[in-house]
Design an enzyme around this catalytic site. Structure first.
Site, PDB file in Angstrom:
ATOM      1  NE  ARG A  42      24.486  -0.011   7.270  1.00 36.29           N
ATOM      2  CZ  ARG A  42      25.301  -0.984   7.634  1.00 36.29           C
ATOM      3  NH1 ARG A  42      26.571  -0.979   7.236  1.00 36.29           N
ATOM      4  NH2 ARG A  42      24.874  -1.978   8.394  1.00 36.29           N
ATOM      5  CB  SER A 111      14.917  -1.204   7.438  1.00 36.25           C
ATOM      6  OG  SER A 111      16.025  -0.497   6.950  1.00 36.25           O
ATOM      7  CE  LYS A 140      21.396  -5.233   9.644  1.00 35.24           C
ATOM      8  NZ  LYS A 140      20.216  -4.361   9.534  1.00 35.24           N
TER       9      LYS A 140
END
Length: 221
Positions: A42, A111, A140
């Site tokens: 990521r 997701s 996040k």
């Protein structure tokens, strides 16, 4: 379609914020040695050229250990490095369009935050789902914390593996038992640990307990 359920048991998602004394490659290798079964690379701030260069190195590492590599969001990088999978969010390219880009063999993770989103993802060809955030997470800041009951409903609604993600650590992972998940996706509890290999080893044991509790319940029905 390749069965990937067992590969998702302990799904490590990288984060550069904890690199320093170790390179990301070293961190990922320690995580794999500790028992991680899948890696997602990521990188939100790298340009495509730097992301691809890093992805090729991580792909080589994962191949040596026979661990699947997912690329987060970037379809071009996933194709160029011949990743095993691509993971996209609700605000990224729709999974049916991703499938057209990557072909029939690359795995697609999506997701989701609800049963409705999960069913659409399955209809559009997703191979696995990530549901969360399950707990508050600094990784996040804008992630809404979802309910364990919602996770249970998503797992029951689809016939593809579901991975729980978001703020999962040694202390709260046990709360996910009985939901039907195939595994847990973890960022900071792995890569933020002072001993990544040990943290991964301990989390692998806990993840297996959570997943196996569901399998045992199914066997007793």
């Amino acid at each position: 379609m390749k069965s990937i359920k067992s590969d998702l048991r302990l799904y490590a998602v990288t984060d550069q914020r904890w690199t320093g004394k170790q390179s990301l490659v070293d961190q990922v290798e320690d995580a794999i040695k500790g028992g991680v079964t899948c890696v997602q690379l990521r990188e939100k701030s790298m340009d495509d050229q730097a992301f691809l260069a890093e992805a090729l190195i991580i792909k080589d590492l994962c191949q040596r250990y026979d661990i699947p590599l997912f690329i987060n969001d970037n379809v071009d990088v996933a194709i160029a490095c011949q990743a095993d999978g691509i993971h996209v969010g609700q605000e990224d390219m729709a999974s049916d369009l991703v499938r057209k880009r990557v072909g029939p063999d690359m795995l697609i993770g999506v997701s989701v935050h609800s049963v409705a989103e999960a069913l659409i993802a399955v209809e559009n060809g997703a191979d696995c789902l990530g549901y969360g955030a399950m707990f508050a997470t600094a990784t996040k800041d804008d992630a809404d914390v979802l309910t364990i009951e919602g996770l249970r409903q998503v797992c029951a609604a689809v016939d593809i593996p579901v991975v729980a993600i978001g703020g999962i650590d040694h202390e709260n992972i046990g709360q996910l038992a009985g939901t039907g998940i195939a595994g847990v996706a973890i960022i900071s509890a792995i890569f933020g640990a002072s001993d990544i290999e040990k943290a991964s080893r301990d989390l692998k044991i806990l993840a297996e307990h959570v997943v196996d509790s569901d399998l045992n319940n199914e066997g007793g029905q």
